[in-house]
Write an enzyme that holds these catalytic residues in place. Structure first.
Site, PDB file in Angstrom:
ATOM      1  N   ALA A 283      -7.926   1.045   1.676  1.00  0.00           N
ATOM      2  CA  ALA A 283      -8.067   2.314   2.411  1.00  0.00           C
ATOM      3  C   ALA A 283      -6.503   2.254   3.883  1.00  0.00           C
ATOM      4  O   ALA A 283      -5.932   1.490   3.909  1.00  0.00           O
ATOM      5  CB  ALA A 283      -8.970   1.774   3.908  1.00  0.00           C
TER       6      ALA A 283
ATOM      7  N   GLU B 216     -11.325  -1.220  -5.041  1.00  0.00           N
ATOM      8  CA  GLU B 216     -12.269  -0.695  -5.393  1.00  0.00           C
ATOM      9  C   GLU B 216     -12.454  -0.317  -6.790  1.00  0.00           C
ATOM     10  O   GLU B 216     -13.438   0.165  -7.014  1.00  0.00           O
ATOM     11  CB  GLU B 216     -12.760  -0.854  -3.683  1.00  0.00           C
ATOM     12  CG  GLU B 216     -13.035  -3.038  -3.045  1.00  0.00           C
ATOM     13  CD  GLU B 216     -12.926  -2.637  -1.483  1.00  0.00           C
ATOM     14  OE1 GLU B 216     -12.021  -1.663  -1.012  1.00  0.00           O
ATOM     15  OE2 GLU B 216     -14.014  -2.980  -1.493  1.00  0.00           O
TER      16      GLU B 216
ATOM     17  N   GLU C 251      -7.927  -7.997   2.213  1.00  0.00           N
ATOM     18  CA  GLU C 251      -8.780  -7.182   3.374  1.00  0.00           C
ATOM     19  C   GLU C 251      -9.037  -8.435   4.161  1.00  0.00           C
ATOM     20  O   GLU C 251      -8.904  -8.061   5.804  1.00  0.00           O
ATOM     21  CB  GLU C 251     -10.228  -6.431   3.607  1.00  0.00           C
ATOM     22  CG  GLU C 251      -9.567  -5.585   2.420  1.00  0.00           C
ATOM     23  CD  GLU C 251     -10.375  -4.971   1.460  1.00  0.00           C
ATOM     24  OE1 GLU C 251      -9.712  -6.342   0.496  1.00  0.00           O
ATOM     25  OE2 GLU C 251     -10.455  -4.330   0.527  1.00  0.00           O
TER      26      GLU C 251
ATOM     27  N   GLY D 286      -9.349  -1.299  -0.760  1.00  0.00           N
ATOM     28  CA  GLY D 286     -10.203  -0.314  -1.834  1.00  0.00           C
ATOM     29  C   GLY D 286      -9.678  -0.058  -2.854  1.00  0.00           C
ATOM     30  O   GLY D 286     -10.095   1.188  -3.779  1.00  0.00           O
TER      31      GLY D 286
END
Ligand SMILES: CC(C)(COP(=O)(O)OP(=O)(O)OC[C@H]1O[C@@H](n2cnc3c(N)ncnc32)[C@H](O)[C@@H]1OP(=O)(O)O)[C@@H](O)C(=O)NCCC(=O)NCCSC(=O)CCO
Length: 257
Positions: free
Chosen positions: A63, A111, A131, A108
């Site tokens: 992200a 992910e 993270e 992300g």
């Protein structure tokens, strides 16, 4: 599209994450455009397999952290939800998806790769959920998908340390399906994708549904779904073709009917 490039090469549909100067960091715009790109290929009968990869040296570094300063409790929840819903959507599309991991797949980015059906990585790639080092934790489905792929012990180790692992180690623990030299990555992925593209689409869609939904059901419910699904595949022309081809000692030509 500002953040992705979409390329149709029937029967394959390629999606390139395209923010190479930010290591393909995933922002709100990319979440929106990825959904559009996927939908374009789902609607196109000529596209049988969707491949997601990154432009530049990363698959995706996760992200977009530069947006985090603007988030408050409510908007953080909404951002995580929109990313996580995209991953859920990708996991459940009825065509096979492949993450071609050309470099970093972090946060992300990993992910997103985990939401795909198959992961093929370059030897040079590094994977991780870092993270925790930002004072947060994975928010696009990583806490749930990693444990299902590699088991609780290894998933906790990766999330609690935030350490990156090399592609070979990811292959050893079942996080990626195949590791190849970067120079061969595209061709190996193409070969794999072409193999999937030849399979009967109704069987493909049902296998995905049974695995993705069945894993969270009591086993008897999953087994009953599996038996019921036979009623569906046995009503397709592809089933007749597959069985006839075997009996006639020839290669089946599936039509998706
Ligand atoms: C991936 C790393 C280890 C690469 O390091 P390096 O090769 O040294 O490259 P950098 O100079 O760090 O990166 C180049 C350029 O990209 C920007 N960038 C990298 N990652 C992000 C990101 N996730 N968001 C926004 N921008 C990013 C970086 O700032 C550089 O920009 P410049 O303007 O040139 O300075 C390293 O980049 C790294 O560790 N990245 C962060 C990985 C991470 O923590 N990911 C988790 C994000 S949170 C998340 O995904 C929530 C969802 O669960």
């Amino acid at each position: 599209m500002e953040t992705i490039v979409v390329k149709k090469e029937a029967p394959l549909g390629w999606i390139y994450l395209n923010r190479p100067d930010r290591l393909n960091a995933i922002n709100q715009q990319m979440i929106k455009e990825l959904r559009q790109g996927i939908d374009e290929f789902l609607a196109d009968q000529e596209v049988k397999v969707i491949i997601i990869t990154g432009n530049g040296k990363a698959f995706s570094a996760g992200a977009d952290i530069s947006q985090f300063k603007e988030l408050n409790g409510y908007t953080a929840w909404q951002f995580a939800k929109s990313g996580r819903e995209l991953m859920d959507y990708i996991e459940n599309v009825n065509k096979p998806t492949i993450a071609m991991i050309n470099g970093y797949a972090l946060g992300g980015g990993l992910e997103l790769a985990m939401a795909c059906d198959i992961r093929i990585a370059a030897e040079e790639a590094q994977l991780g959920l870092p993270e925790i080092n930002l004072g947060i934790y994975p928010g696009f489905g990583g806490t749930q998908r990693l444990v299902r792929l590699v088991g609780k012990g290894k998933a906790l180790e990766m999330m609690l340390t935030g350490d990156r692992i090399p592609a070979k180690e990811a292959e050893r623990i079942g996080l990626v399906n195949k590791v190849v030299p970067l120079a061969n990555l595209e061709q190996e992925t193409r070969n794999f994708a072409m193999k999937l593209a030849e399979k009967p689409p109704v069987s493909v869609a049902l296998i995905k549904l049974l695995v993705n939904q069945g894993i969270d059901l009591p086993i008897l419910a999953g087994l009953n779904m599996e038996s019921l699904g036979w009623g569906v595949v046995f009503s397709t022309e592809d089933e007749k073709e597959g069985v006839n081809a075997f009996l006639e000692k020839r290669k089946a030509q599936f039509k998706g009917k």
